[in-house]
Scaffold this motif. Structure first.
Motif, PDB file in Angstrom:
ATOM      1  N   UNK A  73       0.839  -1.206   0.000  1.00 50.60           N
ATOM      2  CA  UNK A  73       0.000   0.000   0.000  1.00 50.60           C
ATOM      3  C   UNK A  73       0.873   1.254   0.000  1.00 50.60           C
ATOM      4  N   UNK A  74       1.982   1.182   0.674  1.00 46.69           N
ATOM      5  CA  UNK A  74       2.886   2.332   0.775  1.00 46.69           C
ATOM      6  C   UNK A  74       4.220   1.838   1.315  1.00 46.69           C
ATOM      7  N   UNK A  75       5.217   2.715   1.221  1.00 48.36           N
ATOM      8  CA  UNK A  75       6.509   2.414   1.833  1.00 48.36           C
ATOM      9  C   UNK A  75       6.657   3.324   3.051  1.00 48.36           C
ATOM     10  N   UNK A  76       6.741   2.716   4.217  1.00 50.83           N
ATOM     11  CA  UNK A  76       6.965   3.485   5.440  1.00 50.83           C
ATOM     12  C   UNK A  76       8.468   3.495   5.706  1.00 50.83           C
ATOM     13  N   UNK A  77       8.992   4.662   6.076  1.00 49.33           N
ATOM     14  CA  UNK A  77      10.427   4.773   6.330  1.00 49.33           C
ATOM     15  C   UNK A  77      10.642   5.146   7.790  1.00 49.33           C
ATOM     16  N   UNK A  78      11.431   4.361   8.473  1.00 46.10           N
ATOM     17  CA  UNK A  78      11.734   4.641   9.881  1.00 46.10           C
ATOM     18  C   UNK A  78      12.545   5.939   9.983  1.00 46.10           C
ATOM     19  N   UNK A  79      12.537   6.597  11.138  1.00 43.99           N
ATOM     20  CA  UNK A  79      13.310   7.839  11.288  1.00 43.99           C
ATOM     21  C   UNK A  79      14.798   7.596  11.042  1.00 43.99           C
ATOM     22  N   UNK A  80      15.429   8.543  10.355  1.00 45.44           N
ATOM     23  CA  UNK A  80      16.864   8.457  10.073  1.00 45.44           C
ATOM     24  C   UNK A  80      17.501   9.725  10.634  1.00 45.44           C
ATOM     25  N   UNK A  81      18.562   9.585  11.413  1.00 46.31           N
ATOM     26  CA  UNK A  81      19.148  10.757  12.076  1.00 46.31           C
ATOM     27  C   UNK A  81      19.622  11.808  11.080  1.00 46.31           C
ATOM     28  N   UNK A  82      19.391  13.065  11.405  1.00 49.04           N
ATOM     29  CA  UNK A  82      19.722  14.183  10.524  1.00 49.04           C
ATOM     30  C   UNK A  82      21.177  14.629  10.750  1.00 49.04           C
ATOM     31  N   UNK A  83      22.114  13.700  10.597  1.00 46.74           N
ATOM     32  CA  UNK A  83      23.541  14.036  10.728  1.00 46.74           C
ATOM     33  C   UNK A  83      24.309  13.369   9.600  1.00 46.74           C
ATOM     34  N   UNK A  84      25.434  13.970   9.197  1.00 44.67           N
ATOM     35  CA  UNK A  84      26.288  13.383   8.179  1.00 44.67           C
ATOM     36  C   UNK A  84      25.485  12.985   6.948  1.00 44.67           C
ATOM     37  N   UNK A  85      25.715  11.777   6.450  1.00 37.47           N
ATOM     38  CA  UNK A  85      24.997  11.309   5.261  1.00 37.47           C
ATOM     39  C   UNK A  85      23.500  11.194   5.501  1.00 37.47           C
ATOM     40  N   UNK A  86      23.091  11.149   6.775  1.00 34.67           N
ATOM     41  CA  UNK A  86      21.668  11.109   7.096  1.00 34.67           C
ATOM     42  C   UNK A  86      20.925  12.303   6.514  1.00 34.67           C
ATOM     43  N   UNK A  87      21.607  13.450   6.436  1.00 36.02           N
ATOM     44  CA  UNK A  87      20.973  14.642   5.856  1.00 36.02           C
ATOM     45  C   UNK A  87      20.682  14.430   4.377  1.00 36.02           C
ATOM     46  N   UNK A  88      21.643  13.840   3.666  1.00 41.34           N
ATOM     47  CA  UNK A  88      21.441  13.594   2.229  1.00 41.34           C
ATOM     48  C   UNK A  88      20.350  12.545   2.019  1.00 41.34           C
ATOM     49  N   UNK A  89      20.337  11.531   2.872  1.00 41.97           N
ATOM     50  CA  UNK A  89      19.313  10.485   2.749  1.00 41.97           C
ATOM     51  C   UNK A  89      17.931  11.092   2.992  1.00 41.97           C
ATOM     52  N   UNK A  90      17.808  11.893   4.053  1.00 40.12           N
ATOM     53  CA  UNK A  90      16.513  12.503   4.365  1.00 40.12           C
ATOM     54  C   UNK A  90      16.080  13.495   3.288  1.00 40.12           C
ATOM     55  N   UNK A  91      17.052  14.237   2.742  1.00 42.58           N
ATOM     56  CA  UNK A  91      16.732  15.171   1.660  1.00 42.58           C
ATOM     57  C   UNK A  91      16.100  14.412   0.486  1.00 42.58           C
ATOM     58  N   UNK A  92      16.741  13.306   0.117  1.00 44.44           N
ATOM     59  CA  UNK A  92      16.242  12.504  -1.007  1.00 44.44           C
ATOM     60  C   UNK A  92      14.857  11.932  -0.716  1.00 44.44           C
ATOM     61  N   UNK A  93      14.683  11.438   0.501  1.00 53.70           N
ATOM     62  CA  UNK A  93      13.403  10.830   0.874  1.00 53.70           C
ATOM     63  C   UNK A  93      12.289  11.879   0.901  1.00 53.70           C
ATOM     64  N   UNK A  94      12.602  13.081   1.407  1.00 55.58           N
ATOM     65  CA  UNK A  94      11.579  14.143   1.448  1.00 55.58           C
ATOM     66  C   UNK A  94      11.152  14.525   0.040  1.00 55.58           C
ATOM     67  N   UNK A  95      12.124  14.634  -0.881  1.00 55.13           N
ATOM     68  CA  UNK A  95      11.772  14.956  -2.260  1.00 55.13           C
ATOM     69  C   UNK A  95      10.906  13.862  -2.861  1.00 55.13           C
ATOM     70  N   UNK A  96      11.297  12.639  -2.600  1.00 63.36           N
ATOM     71  CA  UNK A  96      10.521  11.521  -3.165  1.00 63.36           C
ATOM     72  C   UNK A  96       9.111  11.503  -2.571  1.00 63.36           C
ATOM     73  N   UNK A  97       8.988  11.816  -1.298  1.00 61.00           N
ATOM     74  CA  UNK A  97       7.667  11.796  -0.644  1.00 61.00           C
ATOM     75  C   UNK A  97       6.795  12.926  -1.171  1.00 61.00           C
ATOM     76  N   UNK A  98       7.419  14.048  -1.561  1.00 65.57           N
ATOM     77  CA  UNK A  98       6.654  15.216  -1.986  1.00 65.57           C
ATOM     78  C   UNK A  98       6.237  15.130  -3.451  1.00 65.57           C
ATOM     79  N   UNK A  99       6.868  14.246  -4.225  1.00 64.81           N
ATOM     80  CA  UNK A  99       6.627  14.269  -5.670  1.00 64.81           C
ATOM     81  C   UNK A  99       5.458  13.388  -6.067  1.00 64.81           C
TER      82      UNK A  99
END
Ligand code: TXA
Ligand code: MG
Length: 323
Positions: A297-323
């Protein structure tokens, strides 16, 4: 700063062979090209590509240029059309990167494409770079060897200053002749488009490929302001739900770290059971692809820390979630 003295080696035969061995073993090596020094890693190794992003401190995943020793090696990764053949013939080896559709069996990490269906390839015009690529016998992903938002390095000393402690070796081949990055030309659409101005001018490209599309210049020379926003960018077809802490019916879970939110989940894959952000980045696009399946039905993503590469991962996930 982590104070280990970077190993700067004059680019002699034995140093080049050692650098190739390091790249094949998954390490990062800085090497000279005719444009700027590159931060090279095995493009087919997800972990090595993730380590490049980590070393650059980039807050998001920009796709990387993959370097090859010759046109034949490039043709094995991406679909060449007539325009690409003409340009490669005219400008390779040289400061022109071509963005072309990945072949279905392209072995290059999806992370190097930042999830795009395309890949940037080029054959650099530098004897050290070419010797290294031949010895490595793998596609080498290499952004400029500078920390994000700092000047591009044109000497081995620049590299050592900026990221000496983050690479296994710096091959010293003197100053870079061109001194600006390669021109990036997108050939995925019917009209070629310059994504970044560089070593080959638009005036020299036009006679070979006809009228060029709009120049979409962006921030700090990292052209196309947000490859992540472009329509061609990969976003899963399933809805994405971020910061998921509990299960909802039919959802697949993209977990991170040892603490997996309790189910029932339709499926669970873990970006990194140990909570290692480099491993998570290495797995991100392949795992998103794997979960982008109509049975969920959907892909749920667990919280990922907003540090180091975590920022790039979260940036990508937010864009994907918004599109
Ligand atoms: O001269 C150069 O190109 C240097 C040397 C080391 O070869 N490399 C370099 O790489 O400048 P990098 O990662 O700093 O810049 C890559 C540029 C970025 O602007 C990126 O957005 C664009 O190329 N690019 C790469 N792959 C792309 C793709 N598939 N679609 C759109 N743009 C792409
Ligand atoms: Mg750069």
């Amino acid at each position: 700063m982590n104070e280990h003295t970077p190993s700067i080696r004059p680019a002699q035969r034995d140093a080049i062979l050692e650098a190739a061995r390091l790249i094949r073993a998954g390490a990062l090596v800085a090497f000279p090209t005719e444009t700027v020094y590159g931060l090279g890693g095995d493009a087919t190794d997800d972990r090595a590509v993730a380590a490049i992003f980590a070393a650059k401190d980039r807050p998001r995943f920009n796709p990387l240029i993959v370097h090859l020793a010759d046109v034949a090696a490039a043709r094995a990764l991406v679909r060449f059309d007539e325009r690409a053949e003409r340009l490669a013939q005219a400008f390779w080896p040289g400061p022109l990167s071509l963005v072309l559709p990945r072949r279905p069996d392209c072995p290059v990490s999806l992370l190097a494409s930042a999830g795009l269906p395309s890949l940037a390839v080029r054959v650099p015009d530098h004897p050290v770079a070419l010797a290294l690529l031949r010895a490595t016998a793998r596609p080498v992903a290499a952004p400029s060897a500078n920390v994000a938002n700092r000047l591009s390095p044109t000497t081995a000393a620049h590299v050592a200053e900026g990221m000496g402690s983050r690479v296994a070796m710096i091959l010293d081949g003197g100053s870079c002749r061109v001194g600006v990055e390669s021109t990036v030309l997108d050939l995925c659409g019917p009209k070629p488009a310059i994504l970044r101005l560089g070593g080959v001018t638009a005036e020299r490209l036009a006679p070979l490929v006809g009228p060029l599309g709009e120049l979409s210049l962006a921030d700090e020379g990292e052209v196309r302001a947000s490859p992540g926003m472009s329509a061609r960018h990969y976003a899963p077809r399933r809805p994405l739900r971020l910061e998921a802490r509990e299960a909802r019916t039919g959802e697949a879970l993209l977990a991170f770290g040892p603490e997996v939110p309790s189910g029932p989940w339709a499926a669970v894959v873990n970006l990194s059971p140990d909570g290692d952000l480099v491993e998570a980045a290495a797995n991100l696009f392949a795992m998103l692809h794997a979960l982008d399946h109509p049975e969920y039905a959907a892909i749920a993503v667990a919280p990922i820390p907003e540090v180091g590469l975590g920022r790039a991962i979260n940036d990508r996930l937010r864009r994907a979630a918004a599109s």
